[in-house]
Design a protein around this motif. Structure first.
Motif, short mmCIF file in Angstrom:
data_model
loop_
_atom_site.label_atom_id
_atom_site.label_comp_id
_atom_site.label_asym_id
_atom_site.label_seq_id
_atom_site.Cartn_x
_atom_site.Cartn_y
_atom_site.Cartn_z
N ALA A 71 -3.75 7.51 -5.85
CA ALA A 71 -3.25 6.28 -5.20
C ALA A 71 -3.56 5.06 -6.05
O ALA A 71 -2.89 4.03 -5.93
CB ALA A 71 -3.88 6.14 -3.81
N GLU A 105 -6.74 9.79 -3.09
CA GLU A 105 -7.29 8.47 -3.41
C GLU A 105 -7.28 8.22 -4.91
O GLU A 105 -7.02 7.11 -5.38
CB GLU A 105 -8.70 8.34 -2.84
CG GLU A 105 -8.70 8.26 -1.32
CD GLU A 105 -10.06 8.51 -0.69
OE1 GLU A 105 -11.05 8.66 -1.43
OE2 GLU A 105 -10.13 8.55 0.56
N ASP A 128 -9.47 2.29 3.99
CA ASP A 128 -8.07 2.31 4.43
C ASP A 128 -7.15 1.82 3.32
O ASP A 128 -6.77 0.67 3.27
CB ASP A 128 -7.93 1.45 5.68
CG ASP A 128 -6.56 1.63 6.30
OD1 ASP A 128 -5.86 2.61 5.94
OD2 ASP A 128 -6.18 0.79 7.14
N VAL A 156 -8.81 10.25 7.09
CA VAL A 156 -8.04 9.05 6.71
C VAL A 156 -8.28 7.92 7.71
O VAL A 156 -7.99 6.77 7.41
CB VAL A 156 -6.51 9.32 6.56
CG1 VAL A 156 -6.25 10.24 5.38
CG2 VAL A 156 -5.89 9.85 7.83
N ILE A 169 1.12 6.07 7.41
CA ILE A 169 0.69 7.47 7.34
C ILE A 169 1.63 8.26 8.24
O ILE A 169 1.69 8.02 9.45
CB ILE A 169 -0.78 7.66 7.77
CG1 ILE A 169 -1.71 6.93 6.80
CG2 ILE A 169 -1.12 9.15 7.81
CD1 ILE A 169 -3.20 7.08 7.10
N ASP A 218 4.75 8.29 -1.06
CA ASP A 218 4.14 8.27 -2.40
C ASP A 218 3.28 9.51 -2.63
O ASP A 218 3.28 10.08 -3.71
CB ASP A 218 3.30 7.00 -2.56
CG ASP A 218 4.15 5.75 -2.47
OD1 ASP A 218 5.06 5.61 -3.31
OD2 ASP A 218 3.95 4.95 -1.54
N TRP A 268 -4.18 3.23 2.65
CA TRP A 268 -2.80 3.67 2.86
C TRP A 268 -2.00 2.67 3.67
O TRP A 268 -2.52 2.01 4.56
CB TRP A 268 -2.78 5.04 3.56
CG TRP A 268 -3.54 6.06 2.80
CD1 TRP A 268 -4.77 6.57 3.10
CD2 TRP A 268 -3.17 6.65 1.55
NE1 TRP A 268 -5.17 7.47 2.14
CE2 TRP A 268 -4.21 7.53 1.17
CE3 TRP A 268 -2.05 6.54 0.71
CZ2 TRP A 268 -4.17 8.29 0.00
CZ3 TRP A 268 -2.02 7.30 -0.46
CH2 TRP A 268 -3.06 8.15 -0.80
N LYS A 325 0.84 -1.21 0.00
CA LYS A 325 0.00 0.00 0.00
C LYS A 325 0.87 1.26 0.00
O LYS A 325 1.93 1.28 0.64
CB LYS A 325 -0.88 0.00 1.24
CG LYS A 325 -1.99 -1.05 1.23
CD LYS A 325 -2.76 -0.96 2.53
CE LYS A 325 -4.07 -1.73 2.48
NZ LYS A 325 -4.84 -1.54 3.71
N PRO A 326 0.42 2.33 -0.66
CA PRO A 326 1.22 3.55 -0.73
C PRO A 326 1.36 4.26 0.62
O PRO A 326 0.49 4.15 1.49
CB PRO A 326 0.45 4.42 -1.72
CG PRO A 326 -0.92 3.86 -1.79
CD PRO A 326 -0.83 2.41 -1.44
N THR A 327 2.47 4.98 0.75
CA THR A 327 2.73 5.76 1.98
C THR A 327 2.22 7.19 1.79
O THR A 327 2.46 7.82 0.76
CB THR A 327 4.24 5.78 2.27
OG1 THR A 327 4.64 4.44 2.55
CG2 THR A 327 4.57 6.67 3.46
N LEU A 328 1.51 7.66 2.81
CA LEU A 328 0.92 9.00 2.77
C LEU A 328 1.59 9.86 3.84
O LEU A 328 1.84 9.39 4.95
CB LEU A 328 -0.58 8.91 3.07
CG LEU A 328 -1.37 10.21 3.20
CD1 LEU A 328 -1.50 10.91 1.85
CD2 LEU A 328 -2.77 9.95 3.78
#
Ligand code: 2RA
Length: 351
Positions: free
Chosen positions: A348, A345, A27, A22, A32, A66, A29, A2-5
């Motif tokens: 993402a 989103e 969910d 968030v 975070i 990301d 991400w 999953k991408p990092t926020l």
């Protein structure tokens, strides 16, 4: 994976709503990261039910990120958004710094989602909360009836000015409460406040018991910056470079939720029934328009929710092809944090 926020400005008025969003939206991400000024570094803040340590803004906080959502003052964005983008993050910026730059898209997911793909600088801007508070509704009407002109008066909530805004409104109300003589002669509210409060309001006039015809900074010709933002941003988001727009922005003693009285001229005739059909079908718009039964939106009834609310839709009697309407939107949610979360989103899905 999953991408990092990263959330930059995690402790502010919008940052607080951002953390809540968030934590409650799907969910998507991985990590975070919470980032703020050095002053807030080391604080523990809750996200997705866990305590997360706030990190001080520094180039390294963007390593491995990301998507980075910025809600910080213009000058902080000017310095740090390019740093995040250079380190490989897609930077989603809420400040006014990049919005009107031709190589930075200005995105409202309901209106121009595809613009988010064309981001040569790895920066996407999200509009000012005043523009955003009406855009989902206006965009839906424009898609079918082609907008030609907008005349807008705003009724802006104090939280648009950050956490200091509500603090000041509550202080002023408390200072004046119980005195049933104030508000009846010129200057008496100012005098009562001067006796009780520091002279450090974020607003240029008393905000309790008042309306203040000014929001933002002074611009040539006597315009307030908010009024020009509304014009320029509406043109860019809707993709109508010559859209005629005139706005008057007013601050009112509402904690959160901006309202706008909108006078919109379209290319052809549009009836109230046409507008109802379109707005009922718009997924993020709520139609509250039954004036005979006292149904229309007000800030106290919609604050803390996601949609754009619209009511008081009338065909202007003396202006052809024109509707008059009243729109309300939570300036911290769709007006700020929610729109940024939705853009995040959207991008993402590329990871
Ligand atoms: C305000 N629109 O309401 C502004 C915040 N960016 O003050």
């Amino acid at each position: 994976s999953k991408p990092t926020l990263a959330l930059i400005g995690a402790t502010g008025a919008v940052g607080t709503v951002m953390r809540e969003l968030v934590s409650t939206r799907e969910d998507i991400w991985g990590e975070i990261r919470l980032v703020a000024s050095a002053r807030s570094a080391g604080k523990l803040l809750r996200v997705r039910g866990e305590d997360v340590v706030v990190q001080a803004l520094a180039p390294e906080v963007f390593d491995g990120v990301d998507v980075a959502i910025f809600d910080v003052p213009d000058e902080v964005s000017a310095e740090w958004v390019p740093v995040a983008a250079a380190r490989g993050a897609i930077a989603i910026d809420k400040s006014g710094t990049f919005r009107m730059e031709p190589d930075v898209p200005l995105v409202v997911p309901e209106v121009n989602p595809l613009d988010a793909r064309d981001r040569p600088r790895n920066i996407i801007s999200t509009p000012n909360c005043t523009t955003l508070s009406m855009m989902a509704a206006i965009g839906a009407l424009h898609a079918e009836y082609t907008l030609k002109e907008l005349v807008v008066a705003s009724y802006q909530a104090v939280s648009g000015a950050g956490v200091a805004g509500p603090a000041r409104l509550y202080d002023e109300i408390e200072a004046l409460a119980g005195d049933r003589t104030v508000g009846q002669s010129a200057g008496d509210v100012r005098k009562a406040l001067a006796n009780k409060l520091e002279d450090d309001s974020p607003f240029p006039a008393p905000i309790a018991f008042n309306v203040v015809p000014w929001a933002g900074s002074y611009k040539d010709g006597g315009w307030a910056s908010e009024e020009l933002k509304l014009r320029n941003e509406s043109r860019k988001i809707l993709g109508i470079p010559d859209l005629k727009v005139s706005a008057t922005c007013v601050r009112v003693p509402v904690v959160t939720t901006h309202s706008l009285a909108v006078h919109a001229r379209f290319e052809r005739e549009i009836t109230v029934a046409d507008a109802h059909r379109i707005l009922e079908a718009a997924p993020t718009v709520v139609l509250m328009d039954d004036p005979a039964n006292g149904v229309w939106p007000t800030p106290v009834d919609v604050v803390g929710t996601d949609p754009t609310y619209i009511g008081r839709i009338r065909q202007a009697v003396d202006f052809p092809n024109t509707l008059d309407m009243f729109v309300c939107g939570d300036n911290l949610r769709k007006g700020a944090a929610l729109n940024a979360a939705e853009i995040a989103e959207l991008v993402a899905t590329e990871f």
